[in-house]
Design an enzyme around this catalytic site. Structure first.
Site, mmCIF file in Angstrom:
data_model
loop_
_atom_site.group_PDB
_atom_site.id
_atom_site.type_symbol
_atom_site.label_atom_id
_atom_site.label_comp_id
_atom_site.label_asym_id
_atom_site.label_seq_id
_atom_site.Cartn_x
_atom_site.Cartn_y
_atom_site.Cartn_z
ATOM 1 N N SER A 686 0.692 -0.913 -0.056
ATOM 2 C CA SER A 686 -0.181 -0.148 0.043
ATOM 3 C C SER A 686 1.001 1.201 0.063
ATOM 4 C CB SER A 686 -0.897 0.018 1.193
ATOM 5 O OG SER A 686 -0.136 0.047 2.273
ATOM 6 N N LYS A 729 -6.354 4.084 8.173
ATOM 7 C CA LYS A 729 -5.401 4.907 7.602
ATOM 8 C C LYS A 729 -5.759 6.497 7.551
ATOM 9 C CE LYS A 729 -3.153 1.486 4.990
ATOM 10 N NZ LYS A 729 -2.786 0.740 3.504
#
EC number: 3.4.21.53
Length: 821
Positions: A686, A729
């Site tokens: 990611s 996140k």
């Protein structure tokens, strides 16, 4: 610039209306029902329909809740009922299993299989039959016929004895002796003297006897001694003959009594047979007929065991443990299906060896040693599920090393041998009982993670452990269902019913909607609902208890109560999260939120602590320099702190840069790349978008906006790819901006556009996004990402990148040439 994504889906009251009624224990709701879990339900039906195939047991994956076994067991039972209502019978009729005494080999109890519900009937009938025989047998022994025969035999023996005693007395008197026969003291031979009139008289004492003997001649003394020897031998012969005749009389009497007992047993056993058949039918009697024949024969030979005896422990005495004298009559019903309506469906939550296979209990005897018999055999869940289904967790099963092989052997051999665990492991047992094995015909349903399925398939290549070969039907449950109108309304009904059943505070539409939104977050998508309703139930319980504890007088729970409960739950688990936020605020962990920097970007990572997952920003830096030997050094990889997926993503970024620029300019440069202040392992892909933009910024010398963070994966061709943990996140970067007082409308997070559907952000984050204080930008291409982060599309930056790459090449060539000189 892309528009800010919607931060979360909100469930409106209109979606909660017209909900159908739902039971708390509804199987369809817990796993989504046949409409949402077609593959699972079809696999279950496939496995159950092929009941006779021993290899078509069922392996269920995808259910991780504590109630998984109960859910699967309930569905199996429902499916069986459905088949029965349709007139389809794929399961055998449940049976009862009993153990009885083995007259030929007592250490190997015999198995008796009876129709459903007849096991306890057989046991009860045998107990009553035993008491009847015990009551009547004394009357048989003491009846007139046996008494008359006894008197006759005893009379004959006494007449013979009197005759022979008289003969011995006469012979003894001729030889100068008197013989006295006494039943208590035995036989006594006495020397006497003969008077002048020919009569015999005893001596007054030993002195008189000795004087008499001293006057006898030598021949007279010898004649007297020979007479004593002769009489003694005659008495011995008489005693032996009398004992032999007494034994013969006993045997004759026993034969007579046995004959009478045989007639009695034949009569009472015939009556028992007739009565049992009338009450329970021929099918039930056929299972016990052989046992009754052997019991009748045993009773005739050992009828004395049934006669009354003095009680053990009477008159205040301490009873001494003894073996049951009537053990041959006892019936041990190890499996009773009398109350089973359809087929037995057994859910075993604690699959120890004893609970699964069964075992041998024992009785402590006087002296401290233990004994066992067929009445101490205990069946486990395998035997109880025979003729039906056994539902078991592979996670639980793996906790008991002896249980798994035992289950495997039972399935493979279609037979269950009940024995103690020591015997099964090959050790000598102090309970050497070998019950007759139970023939098995059942379906085993094992619930376990998909990883176990793959591991067991790998082990199946070893013929010694081909466990998975017997599980042809795999039923996989999806952890979510679609968040359509029907499922939302059903979920709303379940929430209200759960609240009512558990005695919780009632909930208004806003609270119900907020709980459904939380289910979407658990599912990881606003278009799905998680089937983990236990988590939602725990939130409801906590919210209700918090309301009562706070003294809140409102009648119903609202969305505000749910939100505060979620915040409280997060606060209790987020100590590490607060430490990280404090380190950032104090400057111990450096995260830049304002301004611009070349080759530096804010990436995002998720840490999973088991009970909580938290997101936090990470400073990612890239540096470039001319090099005749181009390459890319990633500090994490060189330090062996990276995982394989991270390394793959790292190579992908490097090759993506080559694919974009190598045809237009030589790549004579070295690249350094690092996650700053990262001291533990890192994995995943990611951060590949962040890595790409940090390198492009370093090459082009165009700064990156520090008020933005980015997460996302990229392909070799530069396509933006989705990632996991997007909510954590975004929330992690939001909290950093909040603690540094930067919620001024400039901060935000760049995410892959595919993850927009996964956004179910916290209420405070969603509020900030909707008010424009914070942004979430979904991007479809790296061009859009460059526009947000660097103020220009990537195509506009390509010129500067190529120009600098060429300059790096000239420098590299120059220094390379200088080195040669």
């Amino acid at each position: 610039m892309p528009e800010t994504a919607s931060p979360r889906r909100k469930v409106v009251p209109e979606e909660l209306k017209s909900a159908e009624s739902v039971e708390i224990g509804s199987v369809d709701f817990f796993i989504g029902g046949p409409e949402n879990q077609k593959r699972f339900f079809d696999s279950i039906e496939f496995g159950l329909r092929r009941f006779g195939d021993e290899q078509c047991n069922i392996f269920v994956t995808g259910i991780d809740s504590p109630d998984a076994l109960k859910i699967v067991g309930a569905h199996v039972a429902d499916f069986v009922k459905k088949l029965g209502s349709n007139g389809i019978s794929v399961f055998p009729e449940p049976q009862d299993y009993c153990y009885v005494y083995n007259f030929r080999e007592p250490k190997a109890p015999k198995l008796v299989i009876l129709p459903r519900g007849k096991g306890n009937a057989f046991k009860k009938a045998m107990n009553g039959f035993l008491e009847k025989v015990k009551d009547e047998i004394s009357g048989v022994i003491s009846n007139d016929l046996i008494a008359s025969e006894y008197s006759r035999i005893l009379g004959e023996l006494n007449a013979w004895a009197e005759k022979h005693q008289e003969q011995i007395r006469e012979e003894a008197e001729r030889l100068g002796f008197i013989v006295d026969f006494n039943e208590n003291t035995g036989v006594r031979i006495t020397t006497v003297k003969r008077l002048e009139d020919g009569k015999l008289a005893a001596f007054k004492d030993n002195t008189e006897l000795n004087e008499y003997l001293s006057k006898l001649s030598k021949n007279e003394k010898a004649e007297l001694d020979n007479g004593r020897v002769y009489i003694t031998e005659r008495v011995k012969d008489y005693v032996q003959d009398r004992m032999q005749r007494f034994n013969d009389c006993n045997r004759q009497m026993k034969r007579f009594v046995a004959g009478q007992m045989a007639l009695f047993c034949k009569s009472v056993f015939a009556d028992f047979k007739k009565d049992f058949i009338e009450k329970h039918g021929n099918d039930a009697f056929s299972g016990i007929s052989l046992f009754l024949k052997r019991l009748e024969k045993h009773t005739v030979g050992f009828y004395d065991a049934l006669l009354p005896k003095n009680g053990n422990g009477e008159n205040g005495e301490i009873p001494i443990p003894i073996r049951d004298p009537h053990i041959q009559w006892k019936v041990n019903v190890v499996v009773d299906n009398g109350a089973t309506k359809d087929i037995p469906v057994v859910v075993e939550h604690n699959p120890t060896y004893g609970n699964l296979i069964g075992g041998l209990d024992s009785k402590l005897m006087f002296g401290g040693f233990a004994v066992t018999d067929h009445t101490h055999i205990r069946a486990g869940s395998i035997a109880k599920a025979n003729g039906g289904c056994l539902v078991i967790s592979l996670n639980d099963l793996a906790s008991y090393p002896a249980a798994l092989p035992a289950l495997f052997d039972s399935i493979r051999h279609k037979s269950l041998g009940i024995k103690d665990m020591g015997s099964s492991a090959g050790y000598d047992s102090h309970l050497p009982l070998r019950p007759e094995p139970i023939p098995l015909n059942l379906r085993v349903v094992v619930c376990g993670p998909g990883l176990y399925w793959r591991i067991l398939h790998g082990m199946a290549q070893d013929h010694r452990f081909d466990f998975i070969r017997f599980f042809e039907a795999k039923a996989e449950v999806l952890p979510f269902v679609e968040a359509n109108s029907r499922n939302i309304s059903v979920f709303a009904s379940w929430i209200r019913e759960f609240s009512r059943t558990k005695g919780l505070s009632s909930m208004d539409d806003s609270a119900v909607g907020r709980l459904i939104e939380e289910s979407m977050r658990l599912a990881g998508s606003r278009s799905r609902l998680s089937t983990n309703v236990e988590a939602i139930g725990r939130i409801m319980i906590e919210a209700s208890e918090s309301k009562l504890a706070s003294g809140d007088n409102v009648n119903q729970l609202s969305a505000g109560h749910i939100v505060r409960t979620l915040e409280k739950r997060f606060w209790r688990l987020s100590f590490i999260y607060e430490v990280i936020q404090r380190q950032i605020a104090e400057g111990q962990k450096i995260i830049n939120i304002g301004g611009e920097k070349i080759g530096e970007i804010n990436g995002l990572a998720v840490s999973d602590f088991g009970d909580i997952s938290i997101g936090s920003p990470m400073r990612i830096a890239a540096s470039v320099y001319p090099s005749a030997k181009p390459g890319m050094i990633t500090i994490e990889r060189e330090s062996k702190l990276s995982g394989k997926i991270f390394d793959k993503a790292d190579h992908t970024v490097r090759e993506a840069i080559k694919a974009r620029y190598a045809r237009r300019a030589p790549l004579a440069l070295g690249i350094g790349f690092a996650f700053e202040q990262s001291y533990s392992g890192i994995d995943g892909d990611s951060a590949s978008l962040a890595e790409f933009f940090a390198i492009i910024s370093a090459i082009s010398e165009v700064p990156i906006r520090q008020s933005a963070a980015i997460t996302g994966s990229m392909s070799l061709r530069g396509d933006v790819q989705p990632i996991g943990g997007v909510n954590e996140k975004v929330e992690g970067f939001f909290d950093v901006c909040k603690v540094m007082n930067k919620l001024d409308g400039n901060c935000g997070v760049v995410i892959p556009h595919q993850n927009a559907d996964n956004l179910m952000l916290r209420d405070d984050v969603a509020e900030a996004v909707e008010s424009g204080k914070f942004h979430v930008w979904p991007v479809k291409t790296i061009d859009e990402g460059a526009q947000i982060l660097m103020g220009k599309f990537l195509g506009e930056l390509d010129g500067r990148v190529i120009e600098n790459l060429k300059e790096f090449a000239r420098i590299a060539v120059f220094f390379s040439g200088d080195k040669k000189e």
